[in-house]
Design an enzyme around this catalytic site. Structure first.
Site, PDB file in Angstrom:
ATOM      1  N   CYS A 381       1.135 -13.143  -3.172  1.00 30.81           N
ATOM      2  CA  CYS A 381       0.825 -12.413  -1.986  1.00 30.81           C
ATOM      3  C   CYS A 381      -0.966 -12.724  -1.368  1.00 30.81           C
ATOM      4  CB  CYS A 381       1.138 -10.935  -2.157  1.00 30.81           C
ATOM      5  SG  CYS A 381       1.499  -9.967  -0.647  1.00 30.81           S
ATOM      6  N   HIS A 507       6.031 -10.781  -4.715  1.00 30.23           N
ATOM      7  CA  HIS A 507       5.756 -10.633  -5.795  1.00 30.23           C
ATOM      8  C   HIS A 507       6.612 -10.560  -6.894  1.00 30.23           C
ATOM      9  CE1 HIS A 507       1.947  -8.483  -4.470  1.00 30.23           C
ATOM     10  NE2 HIS A 507       2.721  -8.051  -3.340  1.00 30.23           N
ATOM     11  N   GLU A 509       6.230 -10.920  -9.896  1.00 31.35           N
ATOM     12  CA  GLU A 509       5.935 -10.270 -11.186  1.00 31.35           C
ATOM     13  C   GLU A 509       7.048  -9.148 -11.463  1.00 31.35           C
ATOM     14  OE1 GLU A 509       4.149 -10.177  -8.533  1.00 31.35           O
ATOM     15  OE2 GLU A 509       2.829  -8.422  -8.160  1.00 31.35           O
TER      16      GLU A 509
HETATM   17  N1  GLN Z   1      -3.573  -7.449   2.065  1.00 27.19           N
HETATM   18  C1  GLN Z   1      -2.404  -8.418   2.251  1.00 27.19           C
HETATM   19  C2  GLN Z   1      -1.376  -7.979   3.377  1.00 27.19           C
HETATM   20  O1  GLN Z   1      -1.399  -6.950   3.539  1.00 27.19           O
HETATM   21  C3  GLN Z   1      -1.705  -8.898   1.003  1.00 27.19           C
HETATM   22  C4  GLN Z   1      -0.888  -7.582   0.260  1.00 27.19           C
HETATM   23  C5  GLN Z   1      -0.746  -7.879  -0.980  1.00 27.19           C
HETATM   24  O2  GLN Z   1      -1.096  -8.547  -1.794  1.00 27.19           O
HETATM   25  N2  GLN Z   1       0.406  -7.179  -1.382  1.00 27.19           N
HETATM   26  O3  GLN Z   1      -0.512  -8.627   3.486  1.00 27.19           O
END
Ligand code: GLN
Length: 546
Positions: A381, A507, A509
């Site tokens: 992300c 994500h 994970e």
């Molecule tokens: N801050 C970034 C966004 O809002 C990444 C978010 C994250 O890593 N979950 O898109």
């Protein structure tokens, strides 16, 4: 009808109540009893999504897009189930629901009170999960410790359940801590006695007490707790601190917890098979050759902020018969000290999720280091945003490319708000959340890892890859290895001229399981293990006659 196990905590928080709950789930599952789990969080936030990771640790995202407590991650990993929004209930949700009903006039004429209105709403949530999951047993963990003001309505609700569904269908388990006093060299039971008294004040007598301690419990300590807390001797279950959390199901089973639970709830006692947990724990404890992975993040002082990432890395290392040596690198330190000193021994670099500008430049430094030194890199992300920013800066030859999250007026907004996010002002629960499909591109490293063409992965973000820059970066050697099925969103990207530099917008994970590591983590680790860095050389065999 479902049976209920209610778990409360005593003495102090953070003794591993969540792991005990997850382990009870694993023990029941091994006996072919279906289980579902719910965590009750006494805070007034509607969900933990708006809390700082420093306050709360990781926010675990369910498939259906709920932002939840990290304990749900442990439940999923231990019980191997995919939970839903119903599995995390907060006081904030309960009060909002009660007040919304009041405004709709559902209680017209009445005075709205904690008992019965709030407690009824809480019990409604127990039944909702029981109905939806159709599980034989619903395990419900009350967050916090007994005696917290915020937890009172939850305790009252679980007390009422015994009368509502019948004594034989409800079990109360209390998890406490036995502190060790070095001067007298003994584990003290008094805090547990007080905690049980406190629980009794709310009308709950525990059926089972699980005693956490740093040292093994003596038989006389068990006798004492049994006598003072009025539970059977065999219902006092010791849980000493162990090397790995995956040892806990076996340990509790050995102490007779599984048999006790099925007996007390009148369930069929089929012999449980916990061999997979036993094997896992044995393997984790074996002296395996370590793989050094640097996790570059902004919340590294609180490792719980990256709970699932750490677990997923550990699962992947184990798959390759290696142990994980995680180097926690504060991204801001990379801004000050330069990358080589901190990353010199890393065989792989991972940049997990995060929000806000603090530490971003340090992460960009780490991504540059990985690209230039051909160190395997996995971006999750925010880690993908960082990889794209770094690569764009390299292609353009200036430091201008950025995400509009960190620099609204950048000339190269390579990461920008999702169009559907532009008009949203509220911060709670408004991100792109939960499962979305991702179509993999043949021949890519990502496709090779998954060995599937369409996958579902969990998301939690507001910003995404800006398609205006697709051509530019592609010409420079970026491959878009996963896209939303309509081709609109970049879900995965990687670098052509690099051994393994792969990032995803989601994500992964959250989907890793102890014996089924996530494919991206698995392949990242597979490449990392071949990289030789400082301190990572295997020891040479000694020459004969040495
Ligand atoms: N801050 C970034 C966004 O809002 C990444 C978010 C994250 O890593 N979950 O898109």
């Amino acid at each position: 009808m479902a049976k209920y196990i209610f778990i409360t905590g005593g003495v102090v928080s953070s003794v591993g109540k969540g792991i005990a709950v997850a382990s009870i789930g694993a023990i029941l599952k091994s006996r072919h009893i279906t289980v579902s789990v719910q965590k009750l969080d006494p805070y007034l936030n509607v969900d933990p999504g708006t809390m700082s990771p420093y306050q709360h640790g990781e926010v675990f995202v369910t498939q259906d897009g709920a932002e939840t407590d990290l304990d749900l991650g442990n439940y999923e990993r231990f019980i191997d189930v995919n939970l839903t929004a119903e599995s995390n209930v907060t006081s904030g949700q309960i009060y909002s629901a009660v007040i919304a009903k009041e405004r709709r006039g559902e209680f017209l004429g009445g005075t709205i009170q904690v008992v019965p209105h709030v407690t009824t709403e809480i019990k409604e949530q127990f039944r909702k999960l029981a109905d939806k999951s159709q599980a034989d047993v619903v395990i419900i963990e009350v967050g916090g410790t007994v005696g917290d003001i915020e937890g009172q309505p939850f305790l009252e609700a679980i007390r009422q359940m015994r009368k509502d569904v019948g004594r034989e269908n409800v079990l109360y388990v209390h998890v406490t801590l036995l502190p060790y006093l070095s001067s007298t060299q003994e584990l003290k039971t008094k805090p547990t006695q007080h905690s049980v008294n406190e629980l009794r004040r709310t009308g709950i007598q525990p059926d089972i007490i699980i005693c956490r301690s740093d040292l093994p419990m003596l038989e006389e300590t068990r006798d004492k707790i049994s006598l003072f807390c009025d539970v059977e001797r065999e219902a006092v279950i010791p849980l000493p601190t162990v090397d790995t959390i995956y040892e806990v199901p076996t340990l509790l089973e050995e102490e007779g917890l599984g048999r006790l639970v099925v007996e007390k709830l009148g369930l069929k006692d089929i012999k449980g098979d916990l061999s997979q947990w036993q094997e896992l724990a044995t393997r984790i404890k074996e002296p395996l050759e370590p793989i050094n992975i640097a996790l570059v993040g902004k919340y590294v002082e609180l490792q719980d902020a990256y709970f699932s990432v750490r677990e997923a890395l550990c699962h992947a290392a184990l798959y390759h018969n290696r142990s994980l040596n995680l180097l926690w690198v504060r991204s801001e330190d990379l801004e000050e000290d330069g990358s080589d000193a901190l990353l010199r021994s890393a065989q792989g670099i991972i940049i997990p999720g995060g929000f806000g500008v603090r530490g971003i430049e340090g992460m960009v430094t780490a991504a540059r280091y990985a690209r230039k030194n051909e160190i395997p890199y996995l971006g999750l992300c925010l880690g993908m945003h960082v990889m794209v920013i770094e690569f764009a800066r390299h292609i353009v030859g200036t430091n201008e490319p950025n995400s509009t999250e960190f620099d609204e007026s950048t000339a190269y907004p390579v990461i920008d708000l999702l169009p559907e996010q532009k008009a949203i002002k509220d911060k709670g629960g408004t991100m792109r959340l939960g499962n979305y499909p991702c179509q993999l591109v043949d021949g890519s490293r990502a496709a090779k890892a998954y060995d599937e063409s369409l996958v579902q992965e969990r998301h939690r973000h507001r910003f995404e890859f800006n398609n205006e820059f697709r051509d530019l970066l592609q010409k420079g050697g970026m491959i878009y290895s996963g896209l939303s099925p309509d081709g609109r969103l970049v879900e995965l990207c990687e670098l052509a001229n690099h051994p393994w530099m792969v990032s995803c917008q989601f994500h992964p994970e959250f989907n890793s399981r102890p014996v089924r590591p996530h494919p991206l983590f698995r392949d990242f680790m597979g490449v990392a293990k071949e990289i030789l860095r400082e301190g990572a050389q295997p020891s040479l065999p000694l020459p004969p006659n040495h």
